[in-house]
Design an enzyme around this catalytic site. Sequence first.
Site, PDB file in Angstrom:
ATOM      1  N   LYS A   2       4.681  -4.053   7.735  1.00  0.00           N
ATOM      2  CA  LYS A   2       4.375  -5.263   7.673  1.00  0.00           C
ATOM      3  C   LYS A   2       3.277  -5.752   8.726  1.00  0.00           C
ATOM      4  O   LYS A   2       3.072  -6.976   8.899  1.00  0.00           O
ATOM      5  CB  LYS A   2       5.649  -6.015   8.331  1.00  0.00           C
ATOM      6  N   ASN A  64      -0.402  -8.314   1.323  1.00  0.00           N
ATOM      7  CA  ASN A  64       0.151  -7.083   1.328  1.00  0.00           C
ATOM      8  C   ASN A  64       1.385  -6.983   0.594  1.00  0.00           C
ATOM      9  O   ASN A  64       1.248  -7.477  -0.523  1.00  0.00           O
ATOM     10  CB  ASN A  64       0.038  -6.243   2.817  1.00  0.00           C
ATOM     11  N   ASP A  65       2.510  -6.404   0.931  1.00  0.00           N
ATOM     12  CA  ASP A  65       3.738  -5.974   0.197  1.00  0.00           C
ATOM     13  C   ASP A  65       4.134  -7.031  -0.931  1.00  0.00           C
ATOM     14  O   ASP A  65       4.341  -8.047  -0.546  1.00  0.00           O
ATOM     15  CB  ASP A  65       5.032  -5.686   1.181  1.00  0.00           C
ATOM     16  N   PRO A  66       4.467  -6.485  -2.056  1.00  0.00           N
ATOM     17  CA  PRO A  66       5.133  -7.461  -2.886  1.00  0.00           C
ATOM     18  C   PRO A  66       6.485  -7.510  -2.423  1.00  0.00           C
ATOM     19  O   PRO A  66       7.050  -6.759  -1.833  1.00  0.00           O
ATOM     20  CB  PRO A  66       5.068  -6.588  -4.252  1.00  0.00           C
TER      21      PRO A  66
END
Length: 878
Positions: A2, A64-66
């Site tokens: 994260k 960043n992250d889906p």
Amino acid sequence: MKGDLSTMHTTRTIGLRAVTAVALAGLALGSALAGAIPAGAATTPGEEQYRPAVHFSPEKNWMNDPNGMVFYKGVYHLYYQHNPSGNTWGNMSWGHATSTDLVHWKEQPLAIPTDEQQDIFSGSVVVDKNNSSGFGTATNPPLVAIFTSAYKDASPHRGLQAQSLAYSLDQGQTWTKYGQNPVLNRNSANFRDPKVFWYDAPDGGGYWVMTAVEALDHKVLLYKSDNLKDWTELSSFGPANATGGLWECPDLFPLAVDGNPDNVKWVMVVNINPGGVAGGSAGQYFVGDFDGTTFTADTTDPVDSLPAGTPLAGFNDGSYGGWTVNNEPGNWKNGPFADTPAQGALGGQNQVTGYAGAGLVNSFNDGDWPLGSMSSPEFTVGSDYINFLVGGGQHPRISDKLDNNAPAGDLLFNGFEVPDGSTLADAGWTGTADLEPAFQPATAGGDYFIGAKRINTFEAGGAPGDDRQGTLTSPVFTVSRNFMSMLVGGGQRAADSGEVLEAQLLIDGNVVRTLSGDNAGALNWKGWDVAEFAGRSAQLRVVDQAAGGWGHLTLDHVMLTDHAAVPRSDETTVNLVVDGQVVRSATGTNSEVLDWASWNVAEFRGRQASLRIVDNNRFGWGHILADEFVASERPAKPRLQGYDWLDYGRDYYASVSFGNMPQNKRVMLGWMNNWDYANLVPTSPWRSAMSLPREVGLTQTADGPRLTQKAARQVDKLASRASYSEKSARNIAPGIHPLPAAAWGDVQRIDVTFAPGSATKSGITVLGDGTASTEIGYDATTGEVYVDRSNSGNTGFHPLFPSVDAAPVVADANGNVTLRIYVDRASVEVFAQDGLRTITDQVFPGAGAGQVALFAEGGTAKVKALTVTPLAGSMFTR
């Protein structure tokens, strides 16, 4: 990950600047920078050099992250980690995009923003069809987001990560945070990434199941709930297989093996950073069974045994066995190596695993700060391989220089050591704005400077900070030697960022040389060849037009020298020394888990050699782990290669699947980046893209059911008529063989089948420009498909970016290797042998690069079939 910059262990650091959000403000420097400002970035989204044409990327700012991927009422929703205020990680919020076909995405307004008490970390979205949460109605059921609240100092939960809810009653467009958040709190700082799904119990009914991670413990925790608000723990899974980094972003779902509904297995996905098979970030998976309470894996691998061979060193008798140890004087724990081997983790260090026997080399004695080395007695090389276990920091060897001593030469500007009470203004320097010479030199910031004073644009006019900007220009000096060397630290800026952050050499007022920092607090030696300017008058100018993270430059000890500057090697390495020269070197992977490394040393058989372990790094991951050196006739297989990976490239991370999919399809999407260099990839005004959507399945193999992946069918609907095709087999002679211009392109799908024949390596190159290209091939010696991006274009923005990433692939019964390759301007996604193996890598080719060629090395290969198909752009089309 994260973006929380916590490491896996306690480190001792000095002078490191925290990365801040990139500010949007800039300072126009006008004519003072004539010839120095790079061409501005394209202003129309979609026209930028590296902008993906068929992959989702936000119009601007960091991603960043889906998160929260869900299909609802004919619309695919993609939420994602997003910094709405800058182009590096920070201010974590949920961005939002929608699509009706998985390839044409429309960016929507910010969905769930950060606030004064929490950042919004990763999570999932479910369709609460029965309104179990009570947030909606029977006729208008809610979408419910389950996300991690990363609590800030202003919150009573400060420092913790817990799971929270938000709901939407307008089909995912606007969201309301639940007033009684968090709904699941373990009082943990690393409990995150909830993926929630509805579990249909075999006896009827069902309940919600959450998978989330305790990142540092390498555990996936499973919970159940009837209403999404009240959660009861079911079980946990792990640690298992790859544990060299933080476990993150889990997923759990069923798949029918080869489509057989009577043979259903469950797949547990666990992303990891660092510790991936190619280095840095990656996703692993486990195949097994889930009974509604517990996931049991069939694919956890046992601990291996020592490779066969002659032991050279094992460190198991409580001593170093005749090794010479050089510990840095003055460290109160006699660090970094002490006088005897470690027996595992040392004080302040996370658990160390993967070593064998009772002892190992562990240079974390007194933390990361101390420097030192240790050398084995000489031995005669009598085998083809030396195998050993290695872990710790990822700091490769770059030179023989381990000290910070200045090279021989003439020191300019007295090293900025002006008399106390005076400034560079008194020494004849001129400047503008925050870099007026009256503000310099600085006496704070940076590491590895010489003396007490240096130029540091962080410590400039006004309050210290990365937003200080201006120019600082030296008096005139004469170029009297062939090289100019200096210590440089601080930040760097890409040419297309619209910002300038560099030291410049001026001849007749024109910029003829530039250099900058490496986004690091430590200064290191850099320089220029200035022989062509011998006898000319020159000036040194420092330009800081940068704001935000690493928006400063540090500079010290500028010299004219007879030889090029040699950079200090801030290494943590294991080395083989022959005739006083390092001939082989290995480093760790920023992990406290040791794994096997091998050197082919056949060329040194019969010669005297020694092993040398070096810890020359004081900062994060500034230590090395080593154990069990064995002379062998075969290379040891790294344990990581025996695990099951979603992708064998460097750029497929945080991958999870869409919820509520029609026809129970399982489509996954990953973040196409790697935390090793994510904040530095040379794109602006956005940073990062998502992978292509991939439909995944399970197929039976000799090792049991394993995942297969293919691009979702909607991707191939972007294909137009083939532009180039070869249907008859032909030989590929040794060398590089360019294909006709009809095969060239930077947004295309390439389908190729070839037989390696007698070639040791064979394959295809893409995104070429005559000097650089990305090589995609098969190595018959190792039995691997690989992507070599070491000469792919712009690779210099981070030392870990140039790479060769490989996946084990067995040729089919006819001896063929079949690849489907998706090329999209700044990436390649390779699907081998019907998707049993994939490799995803970013690449940053030169402008206009698109050449395609076939190649073979060491013999003749044969191309059996080849088709090149252009793909229509689906993003930022008008």
